[in-house]
Design a protein around this motif. Sequence first.
Motif, mmCIF file in Angstrom:
data_model
loop_
_atom_site.group_PDB
_atom_site.id
_atom_site.type_symbol
_atom_site.label_atom_id
_atom_site.label_comp_id
_atom_site.label_asym_id
_atom_site.label_seq_id
_atom_site.Cartn_x
_atom_site.Cartn_y
_atom_site.Cartn_z
ATOM 1 N N GLY A 296 46.179 42.843 50.490
ATOM 2 C CA GLY A 296 45.258 43.948 50.221
ATOM 3 C C GLY A 296 44.309 43.684 49.070
ATOM 4 N N ARG A 297 44.209 42.412 48.648
ATOM 5 C CA ARG A 297 43.386 42.107 47.461
ATOM 6 C C ARG A 297 41.928 42.503 47.681
ATOM 7 N NH1 ARG A 297 44.247 37.721 50.465
ATOM 8 N NH2 ARG A 297 42.532 36.249 50.858
ATOM 9 N N SER A 298 41.259 42.838 46.609
ATOM 10 C CA SER A 298 39.860 43.255 46.720
ATOM 11 C C SER A 298 39.029 42.468 45.721
ATOM 12 C CB SER A 298 39.736 44.757 46.441
ATOM 13 O OG SER A 298 40.295 45.047 45.178
ATOM 14 N N SER A 299 37.716 42.421 45.942
ATOM 15 C CA SER A 299 36.896 41.627 45.024
ATOM 16 C C SER A 299 36.894 42.287 43.654
ATOM 17 C CB SER A 299 35.470 41.429 45.550
ATOM 18 O OG SER A 299 35.057 42.558 46.267
ATOM 19 N N PHE A 300 36.980 41.438 42.647
ATOM 20 C CA PHE A 300 37.114 41.896 41.284
ATOM 21 C C PHE A 300 35.737 42.001 40.666
ATOM 22 C CE2 PHE A 300 38.111 41.032 36.741
ATOM 23 C CZ PHE A 300 38.933 42.129 36.533
ATOM 24 N N LYS A 301 35.315 43.201 40.367
ATOM 25 C CA LYS A 301 33.974 43.411 39.842
ATOM 26 C C LYS A 301 34.036 43.676 38.342
ATOM 27 C CE LYS A 301 31.219 44.850 43.747
ATOM 28 N NZ LYS A 301 32.120 45.124 44.888
ATOM 29 N N THR A 302 33.230 42.984 37.577
ATOM 30 C CA THR A 302 33.107 43.286 36.153
ATOM 31 C C THR A 302 31.997 44.321 36.000
ATOM 32 O OG1 THR A 302 31.436 41.611 35.806
ATOM 33 C CG2 THR A 302 33.727 40.916 35.573
#
Lengths: 205, 205
Positions: free
Chosen positions: B194-200
């Motif tokens: 279920g990983r999602s893109s990591f947004k800064t």
Amino acid sequence: LAGERLLGELIDAFSTLPGIGQKSAERLAYHVLKMPRSEAMQITEAIRRVKDDLRRCTLCQNISEEEICTICSDESRERNRICVIEQPKDLRAIEESGSYQGLYHVLGASFSPLEERGSEQMSLDKLVERSRSDEVEEVILATNPDFEGDGTALLVTESLAETGVHVTRLARGLPTGGQIEYMNRSILKDAVEGRSSFKTAQDEE
Amino acid sequence: LAGERLLGELIDAFSTLPGIGQKSAERLAYHVLKMPRSEAMQITEAIRRVKDDLRRCTLCQNISEEEICTICSDESRERNRICVIEQPKDLRAIEESGSYQGLYHVLGASFSPLEERGSEQMSLDKLVERSRSDEVEEVILATNPDFEGDGTALLVTESLAETGVHVTRLARGLPTGGQIEYMNRSILKDAVEGRSSFKTAQDEE
């Protein structure tokens, strides 16, 4: 929360009980919600009867359903000994130990129908009266082995002086099963001062 | 023991409760013995009212004092979302998280007045009926993340297929505050899948 006012009141009521925190109170309340009504009513009825149908034995002041409790009216018990305890809980513990067959006297069995102050004094007067009987030879002090209990023991002993009855108190020393390294100064002092000669089976022949 | 039949009955009653062992039950019973009658009666009354004055909300099946619970009748809530839960306790947890403003539907809120089997089926039929309303856009499955809960979620989804409503379920992954080294295989599998893109913050500008 929906419908949770009543449940909240039950949670609050449960959390006034000793050892029941917020989380336990919630678990209990939801359990009551789910349990059959008849079981829930068994609990409420048991609480009500403890409050309404119990009184003090007029002799020993222990909790009782009758005027005279089952211990005082039990003819098979040794009637020459009275064990003085602070509260009904202590009686239960001593009875369960199976080490005592005499009678009891409860000093501070304050419970709600008789919660008036001075009930301890009333109970003490009663004890003096009982100890005057020719039947009674020994009064055993079984108050707690702490500051308050020792004070109570002293008070009882003074009150009984005039009666001439033999007053004893429970032994102090190492609790069986304990470890010496964890015992505090008072326990070790009691144990040393109260030491007794150690007899082997051979010695006793 | 003297007078202890009634006390024994109370001890027995308390020890039927979850998390209350013999020793706790005794402590509670002696506490009831000592507490003022009025306080004891507050407890019995709170139990009785939970059994007698609570019913199910006819819409969401949550516990309620009225025909329609306070959540269903609260006009400020988002009426286009229904969160499906297994029991009223779960509703409480989600409400306390403050993360949800929609409506609920309780599947298995079985409590004694309605303890007849099949109440889950009844509740499911009701959910299908509610989901048919034009107002409802999303049904969120919030059953427990375990074997039984997943089974229930599947059953609910199948029942809702004909209504065309959008069915979602709560996210699976690492529980915030936990440590990866202590997570089991299922949790890590969910977290990886279920990983999602990591947004800064920069990315989002």
